[in-house]
Scaffold this motif. Structure first.
Motif, mmCIF file in Angstrom:
data_model
loop_
_atom_site.group_PDB
_atom_site.id
_atom_site.type_symbol
_atom_site.label_atom_id
_atom_site.label_comp_id
_atom_site.label_asym_id
_atom_site.label_seq_id
_atom_site.Cartn_x
_atom_site.Cartn_y
_atom_site.Cartn_z
ATOM 1 N N VAL A 38 -67.229 1.870 53.478
ATOM 2 C CA VAL A 38 -67.148 3.140 54.202
ATOM 3 C C VAL A 38 -67.300 4.271 53.186
ATOM 4 O O VAL A 38 -66.636 4.269 52.142
ATOM 5 C CB VAL A 38 -65.808 3.264 54.947
ATOM 6 C CG1 VAL A 38 -65.643 4.658 55.544
ATOM 7 C CG2 VAL A 38 -65.726 2.203 56.032
ATOM 8 N N SER A 40 -68.609 8.573 52.170
ATOM 9 C CA SER A 40 -68.956 9.942 52.485
ATOM 10 C C SER A 40 -69.259 10.644 51.162
ATOM 11 O O SER A 40 -69.399 10.000 50.124
ATOM 12 C CB SER A 40 -67.815 10.631 53.253
ATOM 13 O OG SER A 40 -68.224 11.901 53.720
ATOM 14 N N PRO A 58 -69.409 13.074 57.880
ATOM 15 C CA PRO A 58 -68.573 12.270 58.793
ATOM 16 C C PRO A 58 -69.073 12.226 60.226
ATOM 17 O O PRO A 58 -68.722 11.313 60.981
ATOM 18 C CB PRO A 58 -67.215 12.964 58.713
ATOM 19 C CG PRO A 58 -67.189 13.626 57.388
ATOM 20 C CD PRO A 58 -68.615 14.063 57.131
ATOM 21 N N SER A 63 -71.811 4.513 58.871
ATOM 22 C CA SER A 63 -70.525 4.772 58.224
ATOM 23 C C SER A 63 -70.371 4.091 56.871
ATOM 24 O O SER A 63 -69.474 4.447 56.105
ATOM 25 C CB SER A 63 -69.376 4.320 59.130
ATOM 26 O OG SER A 63 -69.441 2.918 59.356
ATOM 27 N N GLN A 240 -57.899 1.261 52.582
ATOM 28 C CA GLN A 240 -58.671 1.413 53.814
ATOM 29 C C GLN A 240 -58.765 2.898 54.185
ATOM 30 O O GLN A 240 -57.755 3.590 54.293
ATOM 31 C CB GLN A 240 -57.987 0.630 54.928
ATOM 32 C CG GLN A 240 -58.762 0.538 56.211
ATOM 33 C CD GLN A 240 -58.040 -0.347 57.213
ATOM 34 O OE1 GLN A 240 -56.829 -0.241 57.389
ATOM 35 N NE2 GLN A 240 -58.791 -1.229 57.855
ATOM 36 N N LEU A 241 -59.975 3.401 54.374
ATOM 37 C CA LEU A 241 -60.205 4.782 54.756
ATOM 38 C C LEU A 241 -61.211 4.859 55.894
ATOM 39 O O LEU A 241 -62.104 4.019 56.001
ATOM 40 C CB LEU A 241 -60.769 5.605 53.577
ATOM 41 C CG LEU A 241 -59.949 5.770 52.305
ATOM 42 C CD1 LEU A 241 -60.729 6.618 51.311
ATOM 43 C CD2 LEU A 241 -58.595 6.386 52.593
ATOM 44 N N THR A 242 -61.077 5.875 56.714
ATOM 45 C CA THR A 242 -62.135 6.211 57.653
ATOM 46 C C THR A 242 -63.203 7.018 56.920
ATOM 47 O O THR A 242 -62.995 7.451 55.776
ATOM 48 C CB THR A 242 -61.591 7.047 58.814
ATOM 49 O OG1 THR A 242 -61.154 8.319 58.299
ATOM 50 C CG2 THR A 242 -60.427 6.352 59.501
ATOM 51 N N LYS A 243 -64.320 7.248 57.578
ATOM 52 C CA LYS A 243 -65.376 8.043 56.957
ATOM 53 C C LYS A 243 -64.894 9.475 56.713
ATOM 54 O O LYS A 243 -65.188 10.076 55.670
ATOM 55 C CB LYS A 243 -66.622 8.042 57.840
ATOM 56 C CG LYS A 243 -67.864 8.619 57.159
ATOM 57 C CD LYS A 243 -69.094 8.473 58.050
ATOM 58 C CE LYS A 243 -70.347 8.975 57.343
ATOM 59 N NZ LYS A 243 -71.548 8.883 58.201
ATOM 60 N N GLU A 245 -61.830 10.390 56.120
ATOM 61 C CA GLU A 245 -60.888 10.350 54.996
ATOM 62 C C GLU A 245 -61.632 10.201 53.670
ATOM 63 O O GLU A 245 -61.236 10.785 52.651
ATOM 64 C CB GLU A 245 -59.890 9.215 55.203
ATOM 65 C CG GLU A 245 -58.895 9.497 56.312
ATOM 66 C CD GLU A 245 -58.075 8.282 56.706
ATOM 67 O OE1 GLU A 245 -57.003 8.468 57.316
ATOM 68 O OE2 GLU A 245 -58.511 7.131 56.432
ATOM 69 N N SER A 277 -64.691 3.563 50.229
ATOM 70 C CA SER A 277 -63.536 2.672 50.375
ATOM 71 C C SER A 277 -64.022 1.249 50.574
ATOM 72 O O SER A 277 -64.829 0.983 51.468
ATOM 73 C CB SER A 277 -62.699 3.101 51.584
ATOM 74 O OG SER A 277 -61.853 2.048 52.025
ATOM 75 N N ALA A 279 -61.854 -0.973 51.387
ATOM 76 C CA ALA A 279 -60.939 -1.397 52.457
ATOM 77 C C ALA A 279 -60.307 -2.764 52.196
ATOM 78 O O ALA A 279 -60.013 -3.519 53.139
ATOM 79 C CB ALA A 279 -61.667 -1.394 53.802
ATOM 80 N N ASP A 284 -52.573 3.315 56.445
ATOM 81 C CA ASP A 284 -52.685 4.033 57.719
ATOM 82 C C ASP A 284 -51.722 5.206 57.831
ATOM 83 O O ASP A 284 -51.479 5.694 58.935
ATOM 84 C CB ASP A 284 -52.481 3.078 58.906
ATOM 85 C CG ASP A 284 -51.147 2.335 58.846
ATOM 86 O OD1 ASP A 284 -50.296 2.693 57.994
ATOM 87 O OD2 ASP A 284 -50.952 1.417 59.647
#
Length: 331
Positions: A38, A40, A58, A63, A240-243, A245, A277, A279, A284
């Motif tokens: 993931v 950005s 984002p 992603s 673990q990250l979101t896009k 984040e 990330s 992940a 979280d």
């Protein structure tokens, strides 16, 4: 987990490889993920050069990326991503579109065309082949710093630029690391002396252990008023990250860039920081994200100072002197 090497490869599932040409005075660095990561990134310099950087926003659909590439060569260096894509395609990597797989390889480039190296390469630039070679050289564990890969031809206002890296571990046990090719209009050092702006963040004398000078000289030092530069790099974590984040992590990397270089983010800089990330470890909560951003700032600043500290001058007439040329006994 293996012991920390204070390098980007401290992140599990990350390999780094270089292609270096000292005669050309340029090179390529490949950052390769075992599995799509993931990702950005952000561009805060006024004169950037990149490939597939828009997809890192984002709001965009894709992603994850297979790799990042950092390269010299200014716009010519954008061919390096094609070489890396060719190598990744051989490995069966890529974003699936029906039966086709397209390797996702965002790239940032820096301007190193005026450093004295031989840029008379003929019809086609060498960067596609160098991108392929950097991918093939990518490996786990230790990798070289200084005048290698994307840092080969890098320069700054005061000393030879180079490629640096650093890592850290959060209180939750998450790892975060940066790799940066330092090619700034400004300076990583304070005034005319050997001390680094990043000194407050130094760990284990990784760039000389000199600390801060008795007084600081804030006068602007630039390597030119009309020549584009660019400092480029990546911050990677195993958390673990979101896009979104990861995007925030890249901004924190820029905070480190601004702490290690003065001035930074100028109209003729192309300062770009990617973030990713792997992940490998669950995360979280907001507190852990904020600590990762804090550490991203610090490892980026440390990586920049290490890039200057580890650099050596190019073997060409009139090449910019390295920090170690001026301070062979450590400052």
């Amino acid at each position: 987990m293996p012991d920390l090497l204070n390098l980007l490869t401290d992140i599990e599932g990350v390999s780094v490889g270089h292609a270096t040409d000292l005669v050309l005075g340029s090179g390529v660095t490949a950052i390769v993920f075992d599995e799509p990561a993931v990702a950005s990134g952000t561009v805060l310099g006024g004169a950037p050069g990149g490939r597939d950087t828009s997809l890192l926003d984002p709001s965009m659909t894709v992603s994850a990326v297979d790799a990042f590439v950092l390269s010299g060569g200014s716009a010519f260096g954008l061919d390096a991503a094609g070489g890396m894509q060719a190598g990744l395609r051989e490995l069966g990597r890529g974003f699936a579109v029906g039966p086709v797989k397209i390797p996702i390889v965002p790239q940032a480039i820096l301007m190193d065309l005026l450093n004295g190296g031989d840029k008379d390469w003929g019809l086609h630039s060498p960067y596609r082949d160098m991108g392929y070679a950097a991918l093939k050289a990518a490996a786990k564990g230790a990798f070289a710093l200084g005048t290698v890969g994307a840092g080969t031809g890098a320069t700054t206002a005061t000393f030879k630029g180079g490629l640096g890296s650093a890592s850290a571990v959060s209180s939750a046990g998450h790892r975060v690391a940066a790799v940066v090719a330092v090619n700034a209009l400004g300076s990583a050092t304070i005034g005319a002396g050997p001390h680094f702006w990043a000194a407050p963040f130094e760990k284990d004398d990784e760039f000389g252990g000199l600390g801060m000078p008795d007084s600081t000289d804030h006068r602007m030092r630039l390597k030119g008023m009309s020549v584009p530069a660019t400092t480029i790099g990546a911050v990677v974590t195993d958390a673990q990250l979101t896009k979104a984040e990861a995007h925030r992590l890249s901004l924190a990397g820029h905070d480190g860039l601004a702490r290690a270089l003065l001035p930074a983010h100028l109209p003729l800089d192309g300062d770009t920081v990617f973030a990713a990330s792997t992940a490998k470890h669950r995360r979280d909560d907001m507190a852990s994200l904020m600590e990762l951003c804090h550490l991203a700032t610090i490892v980026t600043a440390r990586a920049i100072a290490r890039g200057i500290y580890e650099a050596t001058a190019l073997p060409v007439e009139g090449a910019q002197k390295a920090w170690r040329d001026r301070y062979p006994n450590g400052g």
